[in-house]
Design an enzyme around this catalytic site. Sequence first.
Site, PDB file in Angstrom:
ATOM      1  N   GLY A  98      11.877 -12.461  -5.599  1.00 19.16           N
ATOM      2  CA  GLY A  98      13.121 -13.234  -5.654  1.00 19.16           C
ATOM      3  C   GLY A  98      14.357 -12.358  -5.624  1.00 19.16           C
TER       4      GLY A  98
ATOM      5  N   GLY B  34      -1.364  10.221   4.968  1.00 17.52           N
ATOM      6  CA  GLY B  34      -1.075   9.665   3.638  1.00 17.52           C
ATOM      7  C   GLY B  34      -2.233   8.826   3.133  1.00 17.52           C
TER       8      GLY B  34
ATOM      9  N   ARG C 110       8.116   4.134   4.792  1.00 19.43           N
ATOM     10  CA  ARG C 110       8.701   5.029   5.809  1.00 19.43           C
ATOM     11  C   ARG C 110       9.820   4.275   6.531  1.00 19.43           C
ATOM     12  NH1 ARG C 110       4.732   8.923   9.069  1.00 19.43           N
ATOM     13  NH2 ARG C 110       3.904   6.976   9.869  1.00 19.43           N
TER      14      ARG C 110
ATOM     15  N   LYS D  75      23.810 -16.622 -13.681  1.00 19.53           N
ATOM     16  CA  LYS D  75      22.564 -15.889 -13.376  1.00 19.53           C
ATOM     17  C   LYS D  75      22.627 -14.551 -14.100  1.00 19.53           C
ATOM     18  CE  LYS D  75      19.792 -14.033  -9.522  1.00 19.53           C
ATOM     19  NZ  LYS D  75      18.467 -14.356 -10.029  1.00 19.53           N
TER      20      LYS D  75
ATOM     21  N   SER E  72     -18.034   1.354   3.684  1.00 21.49           N
ATOM     22  CA  SER E  72     -18.529   0.453   4.717  1.00 21.49           C
ATOM     23  C   SER E  72     -19.054   1.235   5.932  1.00 21.49           C
ATOM     24  CB  SER E  72     -17.397  -0.498   5.131  1.00 21.49           C
ATOM     25  OG  SER E  72     -17.794  -1.281   6.206  1.00 21.49           O
TER      26      SER E  72
ATOM     27  N   GLU F 203      12.967   2.713   1.817  1.00 18.23           N
ATOM     28  CA  GLU F 203      13.223   4.160   1.754  1.00 18.23           C
ATOM     29  C   GLU F 203      13.771   4.711   3.073  1.00 18.23           C
ATOM     30  OE1 GLU F 203       9.778   6.661   1.217  1.00 18.23           O
ATOM     31  OE2 GLU F 203       8.594   5.561   2.671  1.00 18.23           O
TER      32      GLU F 203
ATOM     33  N   MET G 203       8.674   2.158  -0.766  1.00 22.04           N
ATOM     34  CA  MET G 203       8.174   2.956   0.368  1.00 22.04           C
ATOM     35  C   MET G 203       8.015   2.100   1.630  1.00 22.04           C
ATOM     36  SD  MET G 203       5.410   5.614  -1.129  1.00 22.04           S
ATOM     37  CE  MET G 203       5.922   7.251  -1.592  1.00 22.04           C
TER      38      MET G 203
ATOM     39  N   GLY H  34      -0.459   9.485  13.211  1.00 22.31           N
ATOM     40  CA  GLY H  34      -0.777  10.906  13.431  1.00 22.31           C
ATOM     41  C   GLY H  34      -2.280  11.087  13.565  1.00 22.31           C
TER      42      GLY H  34
ATOM     43  N   ASP I 125       2.963   0.234   9.153  1.00 19.95           N
ATOM     44  CA  ASP I 125       3.819   0.578  10.292  1.00 19.95           C
ATOM     45  C   ASP I 125       3.022   0.864  11.565  1.00 19.95           C
ATOM     46  OD1 ASP I 125       2.711   2.904   9.320  1.00 19.95           O
ATOM     47  OD2 ASP I 125       4.523   4.098   9.518  1.00 19.95           O
TER      48      ASP I 125
ATOM     49  N   THR J  92      -2.859   2.956   5.851  1.00 17.41           N
ATOM     50  CA  THR J  92      -1.551   3.421   5.383  1.00 17.41           C
ATOM     51  C   THR J  92      -0.897   2.278   4.629  1.00 17.41           C
ATOM     52  OG1 THR J  92       0.723   3.887   6.072  1.00 17.41           O
ATOM     53  CG2 THR J  92      -0.685   2.966   7.753  1.00 17.41           C
TER      54      THR J  92
END
Length: 356
Positions: free
Chosen positions: A190, A16, A176, A218, A27, A227, A174, A109, A134, A130
């Site tokens: 918030g 991804g 994963r 409120k 760099s 997700e 997102m 991966g 994660d 990514t």
Amino acid sequence: MADKKFRRIGVLTSGGDAPGMNAAVRSVVRTAAQNGLEIMGVFGGYRGLVDNDMKLLGSRDVSNIISMGGTMLFTDRCDEFKEEAGLQKAMKTCQENKIDGLVCIGGDGTFRGAQDLTRRGIPCIAIPGTIDNDISATDYTIGYDTAMNTVVDLVDKLRDTCESHARCNVVEVMGRNAGYIAINTGIATGAVGIAIEEFPFDADGMIEKMKELKKAKKRNFIVIVSEAFGAEFSENLAKRIDEETGIETKFARLAHVQRGGRPTLRDRELASLMGYKAVELLLEGKSNLIVNIRNEVIGCEDIEYALCYDKLCKGKIKVEDIKGFTDEQIAKMVADAEIRRQRMLSSYEIASKISI
Ligand code: ADP
């Protein structure tokens, strides 16, 4: 740091895409050039190795990309590379193009691919790129900060209209299976509720709280959902909130907009430092490592160790099933995993306490 062994190295982005990958490529190219190395930009991740799709890059070829999202080297998911025949094609390409080492930018991966190449004789250093954050062996991955800022920007807009109309918006983000984007954007916007897979989500408690807050006048309500719960969850939650609280509730899936855009300062800086470190490690004769940042220090971790530690953090392996590491290493994995869990739990609990 130059080592005579290296004359030409390759760089690729895989899996991804993530904002900041370009800054990492820049760099790597510039650090390599500074050390008198030639550098091959490989197109489309491991696909470019299998199909021999690459070109030499000089320092000027990476001008003006530090502020751009996406990746100038493109990315792909290449299943052929996972098979021995595909891997052999990749090895042949490296030999034909005289590539002595590789920097592979991507997620877990991509790290496995780097491991396979290293084992067959092409030294690889991986960089975590990514948006999902994660990768347990690093505190931050390239792209995570930009993705979170995108979410905050969009949710702030939703909040404005929620306030005008006295509405709720359930927003799926997102990440994963990891709740990092959800939890931090939930705090930063918030949100009245944050649903992540790592800890139990008390939907009943949140709905009761929303009823009370509605009575207290409120008007805007934001609920952030990871997700990880799958396609139906957020929409069903929105319906439930609408029915049970009487607050009109909309649903928004932010989807791939989170993957694009100009990288933030934080991602550009992280990518630049990690790219430099990756080339430095290769030139020191090291391989099979991922570059990481822990407690604000750029360092590295063995890929084998990092992947095992990641499984432990995600509950995919039990301590007693860990093989191939010393007792000391395993004890460190367990202790670090607990610190990581506690940090997230603490944020989760604080988020709930201050959303009243
Ligand atoms: P990410 O790197 O973001 O986790 P993927 O899981 O799609 O993304 O992996 C990117 C690429 O890395 C795959 O398309 C494949 O070419 C290679 N790859 C993934 N898993 C493995 C594996 N187990 N062994 C070798 N290569 C792999």
